[in-house]
Design a protein around this motif. Structure first.
Motif, PDB file in Angstrom:
ATOM      1  N   PHE A  22     -36.979 -16.743   5.600  1.00  0.00           N
ATOM      2  CA  PHE A  22     -37.233 -16.559   7.026  1.00  0.00           C
ATOM      3  C   PHE A  22     -38.723 -16.378   7.318  1.00  0.00           C
ATOM      4  O   PHE A  22     -39.146 -16.475   8.466  1.00  0.00           O
ATOM      5  N   LEU A  70     -33.918 -10.999  13.557  1.00  0.00           N
ATOM      6  CA  LEU A  70     -33.540 -10.749  12.167  1.00  0.00           C
ATOM      7  C   LEU A  70     -33.863  -9.332  11.722  1.00  0.00           C
ATOM      8  O   LEU A  70     -33.826  -9.032  10.525  1.00  0.00           O
ATOM      9  N   ALA A 117     -28.816 -18.284  11.995  1.00  0.00           N
ATOM     10  CA  ALA A 117     -29.429 -17.816  10.753  1.00  0.00           C
ATOM     11  C   ALA A 117     -29.023 -18.708   9.589  1.00  0.00           C
ATOM     12  O   ALA A 117     -29.858 -19.079   8.739  1.00  0.00           O
ATOM     13  N   ALA A 137     -27.674 -10.799  11.628  1.00  0.00           N
ATOM     14  CA  ALA A 137     -28.616 -11.511  12.504  1.00  0.00           C
ATOM     15  C   ALA A 137     -28.053 -11.584  13.917  1.00  0.00           C
ATOM     16  O   ALA A 137     -26.842 -11.684  14.113  1.00  0.00           O
ATOM     17  N   THR A 164     -30.924  -7.655   9.809  1.00  0.00           N
ATOM     18  CA  THR A 164     -30.192  -8.530   8.892  1.00  0.00           C
ATOM     19  C   THR A 164     -30.160  -7.929   7.494  1.00  0.00           C
ATOM     20  O   THR A 164     -31.151  -7.368   7.019  1.00  0.00           O
TER      21      THR A 164
END
Length: 612
Positions: free
Chosen positions: A258, A277, A210, A295, A280
């Motif tokens: 992302f 994710l 990540a 993550a 996250t």
């Protein structure tokens, strides 16, 4: 720095998102002087289309690479900070890796640096191996928009590279603990970041990948986006801060990254597994720093390791001509007039096959078949004519005939009999050389993640005569202790309309969204991101059920099955949609290689409530 000792944290510096584009020397030296554990930079992308890969050209001129690599070599000499580079030269092919290694060797000799250990990793893939994997049914398309691989695709490719994972970088470091620089071929963008963290005992691959996915673009995740970024990695989370004092990170700006150029934001697939994710979290640590945790990396089963292959070919030669049309009488009948020109060119061109594409920028030149509004007669239209033929001479012939017709072809009601076409350059016909196109963008299964990528060690002698003092510009050192620096970003400009105001009680999506953007998600997909500044607005849009798969299909005039993804993503208060590209990025007939000007129809999407 001993890999045998587990550190409490790692400080990783990325001076910019693509090697060769330059960075602030002041920020660069100040950051290194404060102290970093590594400098890691991504060097390539498929964003610029297939030309680099098909023709073996670097994505930036050699002298620009030399400037950046020379400064990195100097940092190694002065501060003993290791440097890791991925996708060297643009497409990451072996010849460009070697070019970068040669540049470093030249810098060591010319400047009197100390001896440096430089490691090169190669990602060129044998066509015979690809053919065997295809025969064994171990090659699959990389996404629903990609066609099945054929023997002709393999044979026509000028070269094929594979995106390496972290394993070759890790192997290179473990076998050469005293290394100074690693120059990698084509790599999954986060791979060198994840490898460096794992090498130093940071085993949470969700954190590592990540962090790498965010950092590989530098400080693009900041507001406003900038170049230099610093990550502080711990065993359960990481912080990211932009080093330009005018920029700051926020939880939404980091989460939103992302979304960038990916089919989906929740699962990002790469060599050997996927970054999940969904759980996250993003926490504002101070005015400019964001902490990311939660993550997860989900590895592929043992023995099922995969890598993505990339290949491009030359398909004919092209010549272009550029100019504009301004006469309103002509513009009112533009499509039929262009069709008459195409008929004349066909009549005067025989003995070989050719293609002629007339891009009409100002009508539907940017969006082509995706353009929903073709009713407006513009004030003027920019013409980019593109001729393709088996040889350059034949392409020149087609372009010359077409350009002559654009200048002198009659039309109904014509008053301006001297000529129709305004062109800025002479000669107007511009030979462009070979025309490139992607033909390999596929997943290869059951591969050796280390053995597929050869590693070579270079011990470059230097006489260690260079003794310049560190760069001193007399400014506060950004990143020191991750202290906040005042943000001087100006207010966003006010929105304006190119069409009528929305009706009372409604608004346009552009009125309430903080980001509306489009971008390639690889060469075969086009992705759209819509983000909002506050939870209330986001919830209101979500509840209205206007941003849907059906809306995207209607707006962009594509079939429902060509909408590959349509989802809301709460961490970034965002909506994401991805569609099949109507043509492969950078190929013949391309109108927007980068894919970044396809968002306009979304700006004027009408929502059933007014602005605040």
């Amino acid at each position: 720095m001993s890999p045998g000792k587990t550190k409490h944290e790692l400080r990783i510096f990325t001076p910019l998102g693509q090697l060769g584009q330059g960075w602030s020397e002041q920020i660069f030296w100040d950051t290194i002087d404060v102290g970093v554990d590594a400098i890691i930079i991504d060097g390539g992308s498929t964003d610029s289309g297939p030309g680099r890969l098909a023709l073996g050209k670097p994505n930036v001129p050699r002298d620009r690479l030399a400037k950046d690599l020379g400064m990195l070599a100097q940092a190694c000499h002065m501060y003993h900070v290791p440097v890791l580079i991925g996708s060297a030269g643009g497409d990451g092919e072996g010849a460009l890796v070697d070019m970068c290694v040669d540049i470093i060797r030249e810098a060591i000799t010319a400047n009197g640096y100390r001896p440096l250990k430089v490691i090169s990793i190669y990602s060129d893939i044998s066509k015979d191996l690809v053919r065997q994997k295809l025969k064994n049914n171990l090659i699959t398309p990389c996404g629903a928009a990609v066609p099945e691989l054929t023997e002709d695709d393999i044979s026509a490719s000028t070269r094929i590279v594979a995106q390496m994972g972290l394993e070759p970088y890790l192997q290179a470091m473990q076998s050469n603990p005293g290394f100074d620089m690693i120059i990698g071929g084509r790599a999954f963008d986060p791979s060198p970041y994840a490898a460096f963290c794992l090498y130093h005992g940071f085993e949470d691959m969700g954190v590592n990948y990540a962090m790498g996915k965010i950092m590989e673009c530098g400080a693009v995740c900041a507001q406003p986006k900038s170049r230099e970024a610093l990550a502080v990695v711990r065993h359960s989370d990481f912080d990211i801060v932009p080093l330009d004092p005018k920029s700051r990170c926020t939880p939404v700006s980091v989460a939103a990254h992302f979304l960038y150029e990916k089919t989906r934001p929740d699962m990002i697939h790469g060599p050997g597994g996927a970054l999940n994710l969904n759980d996250t979290s993003y926490e504002q640590v101070d005015d400019r720093t964001v902490r990311v945790r939660g993550a997860r990396f989900e590895p592929e089963p043992e023995g099922e390791y995969t890598v993505k292959l990339e290949g491009a070919r030359v398909n004919g030669y092209q010549t272009i001509f550029l100019g504009a049309l301004r006469d309103p009488i002509l513009l009112s009948q533009l499509d039929s007039w262009v069709a008459s020109i195409e008929a004349v060119v066909k009549e005067h061109t025989s003995g070989f096959t050719y293609d002629l594409k007339i891009h009409k920028y100002g009508v539907n030149g940017v969006m082509g078949s995706l353009e929903p509004d073709t009713s407006t007669v513009p004030k003027e239209v920019f013409i980019a004519g593109q001729a393709r033929a088996p040889t350059q001479h034949q392409a020149n012939q087609v372009a010359s005939t077409a350009k002559f017709c654009f200048t002198h072809a009659p039309y109904t009601g014509q008053l301006a009999t001297a000529g129709n076409f305004a062109w800025p350059f002479t000669p107007c016909e511009i030979p462009m050389g070979p025309l490139s196109e992607f033909c390999v963008y596929h997943i290869m299964h059951k591969v050796d993640p280390v053995g597929l990528f050869p590693i070579k060690v270079h011990d470059f002698h230097g006489d260690n005569s260079f003794n310049a003092q560190p760069y001193t510009a007399g400014v506060a050192k950004p990143g020191a202790g991750l202290k906040p620096i005042a943000c001087n970003a100006t207010d966003a400009p006010k929105k304006y309309y190119l069409t009528l105001e929305p009706k009372e009680g409604t608004c346009y999506l552009a009125d309430i969204a903080s980001v509306v953007r489009s971008k390639n998600a690889g060469p075969y997909e086009l992705t759209f991101d819509v983000m909002f500044e506050d939870q209330e607005t986001y919830n209101k849009v979500k509840e209205a059920e206007i941003l849907t798969r059906e809306t995207i299909a209607r707006l962009y005039r594509v079939a429902d099955e060509d909408v590959i993804a349509s989802l809301y993503w709460d961490p970034a208060m965002a909506y994401k949609a991805t569609i099949k590209r109507p043509w492969v990025s950078g190929g013949y007939g391309e109108t927007d290689t980068h894919g970044s000007q396809q968002h306009a129809p979304l700006l004027y999407l009408v929502l059933p409530f007014g602005r605040k």
